[in-house]
Design an enzyme around this catalytic site. Structure first.
Site, mmCIF file in Angstrom:
data_model
loop_
_atom_site.group_PDB
_atom_site.id
_atom_site.type_symbol
_atom_site.label_atom_id
_atom_site.label_comp_id
_atom_site.label_asym_id
_atom_site.label_seq_id
_atom_site.Cartn_x
_atom_site.Cartn_y
_atom_site.Cartn_z
ATOM 1 N N GLU A 46 0.597 -1.095 -0.541
ATOM 2 C CA GLU A 46 0.071 0.223 0.340
ATOM 3 C C GLU A 46 0.853 1.076 -0.166
ATOM 4 O O GLU A 46 1.560 1.434 0.687
ATOM 5 C CB GLU A 46 -0.976 0.383 1.527
ATOM 6 C CG GLU A 46 -1.872 1.081 1.017
ATOM 7 C CD GLU A 46 -3.236 0.724 2.492
ATOM 8 O OE1 GLU A 46 -3.567 1.481 2.322
ATOM 9 O OE2 GLU A 46 -2.242 -0.332 3.817
ATOM 10 N N LYS A 115 -9.704 3.543 -2.484
ATOM 11 C CA LYS A 115 -9.516 1.633 -1.331
ATOM 12 C C LYS A 115 -10.810 3.242 -0.722
ATOM 13 O O LYS A 115 -11.177 4.075 -1.008
ATOM 14 C CB LYS A 115 -8.204 2.770 -0.633
ATOM 15 C CG LYS A 115 -8.356 1.683 0.566
ATOM 16 C CD LYS A 115 -7.604 1.844 1.657
ATOM 17 C CE LYS A 115 -7.804 1.308 3.003
ATOM 18 N NZ LYS A 115 -6.202 0.874 3.636
ATOM 19 N N CYS A 177 -5.565 -3.508 1.660
ATOM 20 C CA CYS A 177 -5.020 -3.958 3.991
ATOM 21 C C CYS A 177 -6.719 -3.508 5.052
ATOM 22 O O CYS A 177 -7.827 -5.005 4.823
ATOM 23 C CB CYS A 177 -4.444 -2.622 3.973
ATOM 24 S SG CYS A 177 -3.962 -1.996 6.078
ATOM 25 N N PRO A 356 22.404 3.072 28.905
ATOM 26 C CA PRO A 356 22.717 2.413 29.813
ATOM 27 C C PRO A 356 22.083 1.412 30.497
ATOM 28 O O PRO A 356 20.976 1.584 30.496
ATOM 29 C CB PRO A 356 21.603 3.964 30.436
ATOM 30 C CG PRO A 356 21.501 4.569 29.345
ATOM 31 C CD PRO A 356 21.295 3.824 28.379
ATOM 32 N N SER A 358 22.096 -1.414 33.251
ATOM 33 C CA SER A 358 21.236 -1.835 34.642
ATOM 34 C C SER A 358 21.840 -3.134 35.125
ATOM 35 O O SER A 358 22.088 -3.365 36.339
ATOM 36 C CB SER A 358 20.516 -1.098 35.246
ATOM 37 O OG SER A 358 19.076 -2.113 34.423
#
Length: 722
Positions: A46, A115, A177, A356, A358
């Protein structure tokens, strides 16, 4: 009599919004591959020419004009010679913009199909940009752009919701879709009108456990009404939070013939099948009820096309049926976000990621996903994908003649991890982070941030003359939260500093994208510090629940080869922001929140998917939890959830852009459109809950008493953080 054999082609394309040159090249490549495989009909995703996710750029006439310019390029030469090319793009007709399928054949525009049913829920806002076709079977004549007229010699083409008839040997109809999911789906009328092939050019995103529903709808469509069904889809990240998960496929009479990959890094994948259209006719005529309904159905209008679609070798054999491939959710969590991250990385110009780390479940999941990405890159390189190899060499800044040796070696170039501990952190989390970084292969740093935390606290004392203390040292709730948040927010500042200068430190160029690691339940509950290290450039797990992440960690320990994930998942989730004193229990997330992650998942699904307010949620949980909690405790838990959800809703407006994987995502910017200023006391709703609970009060069962003693039903301490 010759058999009506036809080779059909569908495809997965990794398109990128507004990247017309690259999108055009991928479309060209897919058409060329389809022709090589003998196909005479090719369908693509699409809005494949401009990219599905252009959003408000669809308002710009440039987007429509550039799409027609790409059509002109496709019509040059012999690319469309002897193959029907079904492409997706926006088209403006009589002052109205439509989401369309444009059919090209032999350097001509054959037909444009708008559509008829738009996607307008969840992540989709199609009616913001397009109108649906509301004129039924009316067939208009569309005035082609002047430049197309000059190139093709044709002034107009047909425009409307109709089918194409090819030299009396085959017919093709379209649904796009969302139309597959509608109650009156176009494929029903098309099948009853005798249309042989129904195509669906789609832009469908990945969501955990969603693929089976999509495939079952296609199977059902052809199992009850017969026909060939072609499904094409976009695959990859086209510039937003969604990952389009491909899986182009072919069905015939309820049988599954071919399937493309769901998660892959290749930009173009073409799936073909040889089908016998006589099998379609035989199937339909063998069902009496279908015959009766078809005979009473007004046929769809047909546009005649002077081309024979059935050009397959008459001695060829039709493609045999196969079983569809469904990935387990844990693998979806590994590979979906990994592909999304790879597309974002290679298209953003960044040199890698900064995470980061941990040593906890969330950041460890992100590290494992990036490690999975590196493994996928290596597999594609080993399979001969030169484009993936070129991207890996460029992003990893390999020298001339160097090659990608292993996934760990690639991770050392692309993933930078940093453990930012304080005096409140434990050696066990630091050790887990270090061991996991070694297994993934990331460039890892261990550091302590106490000096900058103390500097900030000292500055506050200098400014105000007041010294804040933790609760265990006699401080108030406000002091306790503030001292925790200093640590969290300063980690964010350090993370972005390292992301900007990390490549420079290592003698490389560029910058790093900072990865966040707050899960969907924490985003829903607001159990995170605003602008802490959950504030990042991207968050691959922001749409995944804690329960699913735990299952993923166990899966990843075995299937990704990162054994340390097994130790991570067994550790109790903790922020490690409060000091530990002798005889004091360790701070844990579920005690802080006053609810378990499992319960958060229940609240989230009832709030968003079932669309329940406080009173309706209480009534539903009276049934779901009747053997777990008494009514008065269910009432307390529902009120606690809505109280703290509404207190912290403002945090959803600043959540890091996250991979969408759950339909109860609290993403305020794209998916979950709700206020962020509430009356957090909910006086009207809570009064009704209290009255209902009081009328059905009963002694709590032993299981609840034991949970209360275990600390799961406590006041929430980390709730009103700003």
């Amino acid at each position: 009599m010759r058999r009506r054999l036809v080779v059909v082609a569908t495809c997965n394309l990794d398109q990128w919004s507004l990247e017309f040159q690259g999108n055009l090249e991928r479309i060209r490549s897919s058409i060329a591959l389809a022709k090589e495989k003998g196909a005479t009909y090719r369908v693509g995703p699409e809005l494949e020419i401009p990219g599905y996710g252009c959003e408000d750029h669809f308002y710009e006439q440039d987007t429509v004009d550039h799409s027609w310019e790409c059509v002109e390029e496709l019509l040059k030469g012999d690319l469309t010679q002897d193959i029907v090319c079904d492409v997706g793009m926006p088209v403006t007709h009589l002052g109205v913009r439509y989401n369309c399928r444009v059919f090209l054949l032999n350097q001509k525009v054959c037909h444009i199909r708008p559509k008829v049913a738009l996607a307008d829920d969840g992540n989709y806002r199609e009616s913001r940009y397009f109108s649906s076709w509301k004129r039924g079977s009316v067939v208009d004549m569309y005035q082609l752009p002047v430049s197309v007229q000059e190139q093709t010699g044709q002034k107009t083409c047909s425009f409307g919701d109709c089918a194409l008839s090819f030299a009396d040997d085959c017919t093709i109809g379209v649904e796009t879709c969302e139309e597959l999911f509608t109650p009156q789906a176009p494929h029903i009328r098309l099948a009853l009108s005798g249309v042989d092939i129904i195509s669906n050019g789609s832009g469908s995103h990945h969501q955990l456990r969603k693929l089976d529903r999509r495939l079952e709808l296609m199977k059902s469509a052809t199992a009850k009404a017969g026909g060939v069904y072609l499904y094409a889809n976009q695959r990859g990240c086209d510039g937003g939070r969604l990952y389009y998960d491909g899986c182009a496929c072919v069905f015939v009479n309820g049988e599954f013939l071919a399937q493309g990959q769901q998660f892959a890094l290749s930009e173009v994948e073409v799936v073909t099948a040889t089908v016998n259209l006589d099998d379609v006719r035989s199937f339909r005529t063998s069902i009496a009820s279908l015959q009766h309904q078809a005979s009473a159905t007004a046929p769809v209008p047909m546009v005649p096309i002077n081309f024979c679609l059935c050009q397959a070798d008459p001695a060829a054999l039709p493609t045999s049926a196969i079983q569809p491939c469904y990935h387990e959710p844990e693998r979806e969590i590994a590979e979906g976000p990994a592909c999304w991250l790879w597309d974002y990385l290679r298209r953003s110009g960044a040199s890698g990621f900064l995470l980061p780390l941990s040593g906890g479940a969330d950041s460890s999941s992100v590290a494992a996903i990036v490690g999975c990405m590196c493994q996928m890159v290596l597999r594609h390189i080993q399979a001969g994908d030169s484009r993936v190899e070129a991207d890996a060499l460029r992003i990893g800044q390999y020298g001339d003649g160097e090659e990608v040796g292993s996934a760990q070696e690639l991770a050392a170039r692309l993933l930078h991890t940093v453990y930012m501990g304080t005096q409140n952190s434990s050696s066990s989390t630091e050790d887990r982070a270090t061991r996991l970084a070694q297994q993934v292969g990331s460039y890892h740093i261990n550091c302590k941030v106490d000096s900058i935390v103390e500097a900030m606290a000292s500055l506050f004392t200098l400014i105000t003359g007041k010294q804040a203390r933790f609760r265990v040292d006699g401080g108030s709730t406000a002091e306790n939260l503030a001292l925790q948040n200093i640590q969290a927010r300063l980690r964010m500042v350090l993370a972005f500093l390292l992301a900007q200068l990390g490549p420079w430190v290592r003698g490389r160029s560029g910058f790093l994208l900072v990865l966040g690691s707050a899960n969907v339940d924490e985003g829903l509950r607001g159990y995170l510090t605003k602008y802490d290290c959950s504030s990042a450039d991207l968050n691959p797990i922001g749409g995944i629940s804690k329960g699913d992440l735990k299952r993923f960690l166990r899966w990843g320990a075995k299937h990704l080869g990162y054994g340390e994930l097994g130790a991570v998942v067994e550790a109790a989730p903790t922020a490690e922001l409060e000091p530990i004193r002798e005889g004091q229990a360790v701070q844990t997330d579920e005690v802080d929140m006053g609810m378990t992650y499992e319960e958060l998942g229940v609240y989230g699904r009832l709030r968003k998917i079932s669309k329940l307010g406080p009173v309706s949620m209480f009534c539903r949980l009276l049934v779901l939890w009747r053997d777990r909690y008494p009514p008065n405790l269910i009432a307390k838990r529902v009120k606690d959830f809505f109280k703290y959800y509404s207190i912290n809703r403002h945090k959803a407006t600043t959540l890091t852009p996250a991979y969408h994987a759950e339909s109860y995502s609290p993403d305020d910017n794209r998916f979950d459109h709700r206020p962020f200023l509430y009356n957090t006391r909910w006086p009207w709703q809570f009064a009704r809950i209290d009255a209902m609970a009081e009328s059905m009060s009963s002694p709590p069962p032993k299981s609840v008493e034991s949970q209360q003693q275990g600390g799961l039903v406590q006041d929430i301490s980390k709730s009103s953080d700003q």
